[in-house]
Write a protein that holds these residues in place. Structure first.
Motif, PDB file in Angstrom:
ATOM      1  N   ILE A   1       9.108   0.549   5.707  1.00  0.00           N
ATOM      2  CA  ILE A   1       8.017   0.017   4.890  1.00  0.00           C
ATOM      3  C   ILE A   1       7.562   1.042   3.858  1.00  0.00           C
ATOM      4  N   GLY A   2       7.761   2.324   4.163  1.00  0.00           N
ATOM      5  CA  GLY A   2       7.359   3.363   3.225  1.00  0.00           C
ATOM      6  C   GLY A   2       6.391   4.378   3.778  1.00  0.00           C
ATOM      7  N   VAL A   3       6.099   4.320   5.079  1.00  0.00           N
ATOM      8  CA  VAL A   3       5.231   5.313   5.712  1.00  0.00           C
ATOM      9  C   VAL A   3       5.986   6.630   5.789  1.00  0.00           C
ATOM     10  N   THR A   4       5.371   7.704   5.352  1.00  0.00           N
ATOM     11  CA  THR A   4       6.068   8.991   5.300  1.00  0.00           C
ATOM     12  C   THR A   4       5.602   9.976   6.366  1.00  0.00           C
TER      13      THR A   4
ATOM     14  N   GLN B   1       0.827  -1.210   0.000  1.00  0.00           N
ATOM     15  CA  GLN B   1       0.000   0.000   0.000  1.00  0.00           C
ATOM     16  C   GLN B   1       0.860   1.258   0.000  1.00  0.00           C
ATOM     17  N   ALA B   2       1.969   1.205   0.751  1.00  0.00           N
ATOM     18  CA  ALA B   2       2.874   2.352   0.782  1.00  0.00           C
ATOM     19  C   ALA B   2       3.471   2.587  -0.602  1.00  0.00           C
ATOM     20  N   LEU B   3       3.801   1.517  -1.284  1.00  0.00           N
ATOM     21  CA  LEU B   3       4.368   1.640  -2.618  1.00  0.00           C
ATOM     22  C   LEU B   3       3.342   2.216  -3.591  1.00  0.00           C
TER      23      LEU B   3
ATOM     24  N   PHE C   1       1.981   8.609   2.733  1.00  0.00           N
ATOM     25  CA  PHE C   1       1.227   7.504   3.326  1.00  0.00           C
ATOM     26  C   PHE C   1       1.337   7.588   4.849  1.00  0.00           C
ATOM     27  N   ARG C   2       0.189   7.415   5.509  1.00  0.00           N
ATOM     28  CA  ARG C   2       0.160   7.498   6.978  1.00  0.00           C
ATOM     29  C   ARG C   2      -0.610   6.314   7.538  1.00  0.00           C
ATOM     30  N   LEU C   3      -0.141   5.819   8.695  1.00  0.00           N
ATOM     31  CA  LEU C   3      -0.877   4.806   9.446  1.00  0.00           C
ATOM     32  C   LEU C   3      -1.165   5.351  10.841  1.00  0.00           C
ATOM     33  N   TRP C   4      -2.438   5.375  11.198  1.00  0.00           N
ATOM     34  CA  TRP C   4      -2.746   5.752  12.576  1.00  0.00           C
ATOM     35  C   TRP C   4      -2.880   4.474  13.415  1.00  0.00           C
TER      36      TRP C   4
END
Length: 635
Positions: free
Chosen positions: A259-262, A230-232, A241-244
């Motif tokens: 992983i790619g979370v920015t 998903q990050a890609l 990309f954000r994960l809460w």
């Protein structure tokens, strides 16, 4: 805090994963490149997102002055006013979007010359989370935002505050019903047209939709795969990309970033700021490696006579520094070839942690003393130093350093003084010192003045010393007693272009002293490992430790060829409390953390090679090193 742009080393996530549910025909190959590509470097921007910011003791300002570039505000509409609150029962008078956020932000925006921060490289977004249906809340929200359009409309200028709508937001097919300067928070499970993607300010998701990971270690392989895919996808769209719902810890931030979370989600902006501020100096990836000499071990640990001792002191070097060098050189350094290992306790008689004066003095004299003292006892009375004692047995001494030749560690072997920073007086000890033959290091401050330097040269000439100022002159000189004060250009940090001068000086010094008499003693100091620790700079620390290790390699080579040389590698103390948060030997990549910018109380490793090496195993006080070295010669 500045925007942190750094390099993620692709290949660092070599987990053997294959993405499920590829989004496009070429997603598989792109995912493979991200996860397994060892050569190409990917650039990411990592920023801080202040989650539920209105719950801070001081909303907005805490996050703003912590450098967070995204601030989250939950909104309710009551009687025509937009209130910030997480739940309806938390709505309070005065806590409106305008009073808590828009008014102070507008004031700062104007003060900063029509940009969100004084730092023009930084951006800012307000993530407005609608806690009620968009049909009800969007019209009054757009109306109030129109008052602040001067700082929101990205069409007018690039230094605008970005508004991103989240929560109970409009569907994607109605994005174009709203001003172009309003963006939306996308979801990874939704399909968007190309036009709709242009209205996405970010893509967010709940970490718990992928994993129950608690922030320790890493998520499971399949979970990691789904997040990375998903990050890609977001990266391919050019959208952050954000994960809460992620745990709050350094390890969590490191893993998510890989992983790619920015956007790094936080409820503790000040804590995250410290992490982000440290990033430029807390990461290092080696650009080249060097071959490691593998000793023969023919003389190692033998109970046979010792003629020479090479004592290598990595000033400030602890286990973290050694492992950083080991990782940067892709799994092998000279120090790890040494099999006899002990640990030295570095405390002095002063409260707190030792300084280099007391640390060096303990090794040079066999007695502990106060910080700030130099080879004197606690009453200030000069103590016999190891080179002076060895000289009585016909053993010649050379002292080398990549730092100031009058600084505490080298000076403790040739001078005694109550003040370790009395550079001029310490240097003048050479006018009567009979214990050392060769001294090489950076020019002490007082002797950068040409008149003082010339006077000093004449003074020490009376004791048989010649003063030189370059390596070539040192190599070519036939004089028995030499002081070499090198310019800053020769002693600049390795990261700024210095070559392996410690190795070179060590080889030349060995050549000059070998065969002069009954043996030699050389103390060679990697001084700038300590400097890097004080600077909390991982690149500085690692490159200096690698340079020091090259000198260790030369010492091991000579010890094997000679058969009667004992090599001892240690530190006078540890500097920085360095720990490694991530170490990838395959790619020479390190992420470190410094607990402080000063000396720590950590024990330091002692490594020995050659005859008599076994006596350096075990745990002991630092002053016992003096007696162990003296005993090695006596045997």
């Amino acid at each position: 805090m500045e925007k942190i742009v750094f390099t993620i080393w692709t290949g660092i996530l070599c987990l053997g994963l294959v993405p499920a549910n590829a989004q496009t025909p070429d997603m598989h190959s792109k995912f493979e490149q991200l996860m397994f590509g060892a050569e190409k470097e990917q650039q990411y921007v990592v920023k801080g997102h202040s989650h539920n910011d209105y719950e801070q003791n001081i909303p907005f300002f805490t996050a703003y002055y912590a450098g967070m570039e995204s601030i989250e505000v939950d909104l309710f509409l009551r009687k025509g006013t937009l209130y910030t609150a997480h739940d309806e029962d938390e709505i309070r008078p005065g806590r409106s979007l305008e009073k808590l956020y828009l008014e102070p932000l507008a004031s700062l925006y104007k003060k900063n010359g029509n940009r969100p921060f004084a730092d023009s490289t930084k951006s800012l977004q307000l993530l407005i989370d609608l806690k009620e249906g968009y049909e009800k809340i969007m019209p009054p929200l757009v109306e109030i935002l129109e008052k602040y359009r001067f700082m929101l409309d990205e069409g007018a200028s690039g230094n605008k505050v970005r508004i991103v709508i989240s929560g109970s937001m409009p569907p994607a097919d109605s994005f174009d019903h709203y001003p172009l300067w309003i963006f939306f928070d996308g979801r990874p499970n939704l399909a968007y047209t190309e036009g709709q993607r242009k209205r996405l300010g970010m893509i967010s998701d709940n970490l718990r939709s992928y994993t129950a990971w608690n922030g320790k270690g890493v998520p499971g392989k399949e979970e990691m795969q789904r997040i990375a895919a998903q990050a890609l996808r977001a990266k391919e769209w050019g959208i952050p990309f954000r994960l809460w719902g992620a745990p709050e810890s350094i390890n969590t931030w490191i893993v998510l970033e890989k992983i790619g979370v920015t956007w790094l989600n936080t409820d503790y902006p000040t804590r995250l700021r410290e992490y982000l501020d440290d990033l430029p100096k807390s990461r290092f990836k080696s650009k080249q490696t060097y071959p490691v000499y593998h000793p023969s071990y023919a003389s190692d640990g033998k109970d046979s006579p010792v003629r020479n001792v090479i004592l290598l002191i990595g000033d400030g070097m602890g286990l973290g520094h050694i492992q950083a060098a080991l990782t940067a050189n892709k799994g092998e350094v000279h120090m790890t070839q040494m099999r006899h290992i002990g640990f030295s306790k570095t405390s002095s008689y002063s409260p707190g942690n030792t300084d280099s004066g007391a640390g060096g003095s303990a090794i040079a004299t066999g007695q502990k003393t106060y910080n700030g003292f130099l080879s004197v006892d606690t009453s200030g009375i000069p103590l016999p130093r190891l080179p002076d004692i060895l000289a009585q047995q016909g053993i010649h001494t050379g002292i080398l350093s990549t730092g100031d030749a009058s600084d505490a560690t080298p000076a403790s072997f040739y001078a005694s003084h109550r003040d370790r920073i009395a550079s001029e007086e310490i240097s003048l000890a050479l006018r009567h010192n009979k214990g050392i033959d060769l001294l090489i290091g950076s020019t002490p401050g007082p002797y950068r003045d040409n008149l003082k330097r010339e006077k000093f040269a004449q003074t020490i000439k009376g004791n048989g010393f010649s003063l030189l100022d370059n390596v070539t002159a040192y190599v070519e000189s036939k004089q028995e007693k030499l002081v070499v004060y090198l310019p800053d250009s020769a002693m600049r940090p390795v990261k700024d272009g210095r070559g392996s001068i410690l190795s070179e000086l060590l080889m030349v010094t060995i050549d000059k002293l070998d065969g002069r008499g009954s043996g030699f003693f050389i103390m060679a100091e990697g001084a700038q490992i300590d400097y890097g620790g004080h600077a909390r700079d991982l690149e500085y620390v690692t490159t200096e430790t690698l340079d020091f290790d090259r000198a260790v390699g030369e010492a091991l080579r000579f010890a094997d060829a000679d058969g009667h040389t004992l090599v001892i590698v240690l530190a006078d103390h540890e500097t920085g409390g360095l720990t490694l948060l991530d170490a990838d030997s395959k790619h020479g990549a390190i992420h470190g953390h410094f607990a402080s910018n000063d000396h720590s109380s950590m024990m330091i490793p002692v490594m020995a090679y050659g005859p008599g090496a076994a006596q350096f195993m075990g745990y002991y006080e630092n002053n016992e090193l003096f007696y162990k070295i003296w005993k090695a010669y006596k045997n």
